[in-house]
Structure formats: structure tokens, C-alpha cells
Design a protein around this motif. Structure first.
Motif, PDB file in Angstrom:
ATOM      1  N   HIS A 142      61.153   0.308  20.427  1.00 11.73           N
ATOM      2  CA  HIS A 142      61.790   1.922  20.641  1.00 11.73           C
ATOM      3  C   HIS A 142      61.596   3.401  20.612  1.00 11.73           C
ATOM      4  O   HIS A 142      60.100   3.474  19.232  1.00 11.73           O
ATOM      5  N   VAL A 204      69.121  10.619  21.162  1.00 10.89           N
ATOM      6  CA  VAL A 204      68.917   9.192  21.787  1.00 10.89           C
ATOM      7  C   VAL A 204      69.359   9.591  23.070  1.00 10.89           C
ATOM      8  O   VAL A 204      68.281   8.569  23.042  1.00 10.89           O
ATOM      9  N   PRO A 205      69.330  10.139  23.724  1.00 11.06           N
ATOM     10  CA  PRO A 205      68.963   9.971  25.288  1.00 11.06           C
ATOM     11  C   PRO A 205      67.402  10.042  25.893  1.00 11.06           C
ATOM     12  O   PRO A 205      66.459   9.309  26.402  1.00 11.06           O
ATOM     13  N   GLU A 208      65.908   6.839  24.161  1.00 13.15           N
ATOM     14  CA  GLU A 208      65.441   6.383  25.037  1.00 13.15           C
ATOM     15  C   GLU A 208      64.594   5.934  26.175  1.00 13.15           C
ATOM     16  O   GLU A 208      64.500   5.359  26.685  1.00 13.15           O
ATOM     17  N   ASP A 209      64.553   7.061  26.606  1.00 14.85           N
ATOM     18  CA  ASP A 209      63.796   7.826  28.373  1.00 14.85           C
ATOM     19  C   ASP A 209      62.423   7.785  27.698  1.00 14.85           C
ATOM     20  O   ASP A 209      62.053   6.776  28.307  1.00 14.85           O
ATOM     21  N   ALA A 212      61.484   3.582  27.398  1.00 12.09           N
ATOM     22  CA  ALA A 212      61.771   2.775  28.480  1.00 12.09           C
ATOM     23  C   ALA A 212      60.252   3.391  29.667  1.00 12.09           C
ATOM     24  O   ALA A 212      59.904   2.716  29.776  1.00 12.09           O
TER      25      ALA A 212
END
Length: 246
Positions: A142, A204-205, A208-209, A212
Motif C-alpha cells: 500500500h 485514496v485514489p 492506490e495509483d 499500483a
């Protein structure tokens, strides 16, 4: 019937980010005032530790540097105190630190008022007998406002990490309460202020990006061998003894 204004959906904030939520954690921020101040300046806080620095010039170092730079450009990044980019590392085993002079964070056979420099010398003497373990592989799980959380790639890697940590604890003479549940991480920054719920939801997004992108570009984090280090603050960790994996 009049509808109330929609509030940020706290259920949309993952559990691993709730530590950064002001509504969930209205109290004092750990380390603020002892490790760094409200201006983001890092304070003297001497100690030692066993860490793995990033491999210079590697894809891992590049992608993590990119991620850290993206953090600094985010709205509300001024609520974070960023450590020096050169200090990026994963802690394998926590040493002692002058602001936490108490058992079980200190060897039980050494007085807790022993100066840090003397403690580092004592621990170096003990670590001269340490047999390095096998190499292990780590991956990013994370991204958080503080940086990255990591986990072993396989169960075998996880067992190797446990072996390193258990034997270091036995040799050095202390075992932290979270010894068996310790969350491996790479710190980018510490929180000066926690985020309100709308602010955290907006991150949050982005987080997450970031995670990833790192997993895509560097699925295995390239780390240098574990090293026993001394530090005066969180901006530099001087390698004193390197443990080459067998």
C-alpha cells in the motif's frame, strides 16, 4: 423531506489509512515535538537501527523517487514533514532511540540511562557475533500519507524475515511488543496534521495509483543488504556494519 448534505463516506477509506484520519485520531500525533516540529524541521533524536537502503541507480530507486516527488505536489502536502530523499530505507529491526529509554525497547541487561553512543558501541560488539540470514524479497502492498507499506513476496521470504528478526532480538537482548506483527515500510514523511475526512478521501485514489505504479515498474523492491546504522535524526542513517546475506 429535506435531504442533509452528503458527508464523506468513511467506509470508503481503507483501514490501512485510518491512522491518518483526524476524526478517528483526534489526539496527539506520535513523534511530533520530539522527532520533528510543526514547521516540518527534523529534530535531533539519536539512536541506531538495522535497515536496508534502496539500491542506488535501480528501477526501484527511480520509481520510489518518482512517487515521493508526486507526494510533495499533492494538495495538503504541507501537512507532511518529508525526510531527505537520500534517507529512504526499509527498517528490518528497530534499534534503540534516546526518546524511548524503557523496557522492552532497551536491552534488559544495560542501564536505560546509558548514552546512545555507548549503546551503539555495545550493540556493535554483540552484532560482531551475528550470522547473516538468507536473502529475502519484498513488495509494496500500500501507499499511505507516510509512504509505503511492504510485505514479503512469498511465505518463504516471510519465514526468512522472521528468522533475521528473531535472532537479532535474541542477540541484542530486547523484543518490542509488536515484534511479531511489525509492519515493514519505507517512510517518505511524517504527519504534522492529520487529514480531515474529505481530504483523506481525496488522497485514496492517488495512493492506490502510486502503489499500483510501483508494483508494475518494480514488483520486487531492490534493497541493499541489511546494515546496522547510527543516526542523529531521521534524515541520515550511517551504515556501520553490513550483513551480506548467505
Amino acid at each position: 423531506m429535506r435531504c442533509s448534505r452528503m458527508q464523506p463516506n468513511l467506509l470508503s477509506i481503507p483501514n490501512h489509512l485510518r491512522f491518518a484520519s483526524l476524526s478517528d485520531n483526534p489526539g496527539q500525533i506520535p513523534h511530533l515535538g520530539t522527532r520533528y516540529d510543526t514547521s516540518g524541521r527534523f529534530l535531533t533524536e539519536r539512536g541506531n537501527t538495522v535497515v536496508c537502503h534502496l539500491v542506488e541507480g535501480s528501477e526501484t530507486a527511480s520509481v520510489i523517487a518518482d512517487a515521493r516527488e508526486r507526494f510533495t505536489q499533492m494538495p495538503n502536502a504541507d501537512k507532511l514533514a518529508f525526510t531527505a530523499a537520500s534517507s529512504l530505507h526499509m527498517t528490518l529491526f528497530q534499534g534503540i532511540i534516546e526518546t524511548r529509554r524503557a523496557l522492552p525497547y532497551w536491552p534488559d541487561d544495560v542501564p536505560v540511562d546509558t548514552p546512545v553512543y555507548d549503546m551503539t558501541a555495545i550493540m556493535l560488539d554483540r552484532l560482531a557475533l551475528f550470522e547473516p540470514g538468507e536473502a529475502f524479497r519484498m513488495q509494496v502492498t500500500h501507499a499511505t500519507p507516510n509512504g509505503l507499506t511492504l510485505d514479503a513476496v512469498t511465505d518463504r521470504d516471510r519465514a526468512i524475515l522472521k528468522d533475521w528478526r528473531d535472532r537479532l532480538a535474541e542477540l541484542l537482548g530486547y523484543r518490542h511488543p509488536d515484534h511479531d506483527t511489525y509492519i515493514f515500510h519505507i517512510t517518505f514523511a511524517y504527519m504534522i496534521e492529520r487529514f480531515d475526512d474529505a481530504m483523506l478521501a481525496a488522497w485514496v485514489p492517488f495512493l492506490e495509483d502510486v502503489a499500483a505504479d510501483i508494483r508494475r515498474r518494480s514488483p520486487v523492491i531492490e534493497l541493499r543488504p541489511p546494515a546496522f546504522c547510527a543516526f542523529d535524526d531521521m534524515n541520515h542513517f550511517e551504515e556501520l556494519l553490513v550483513f551480506e546475506p548467505v
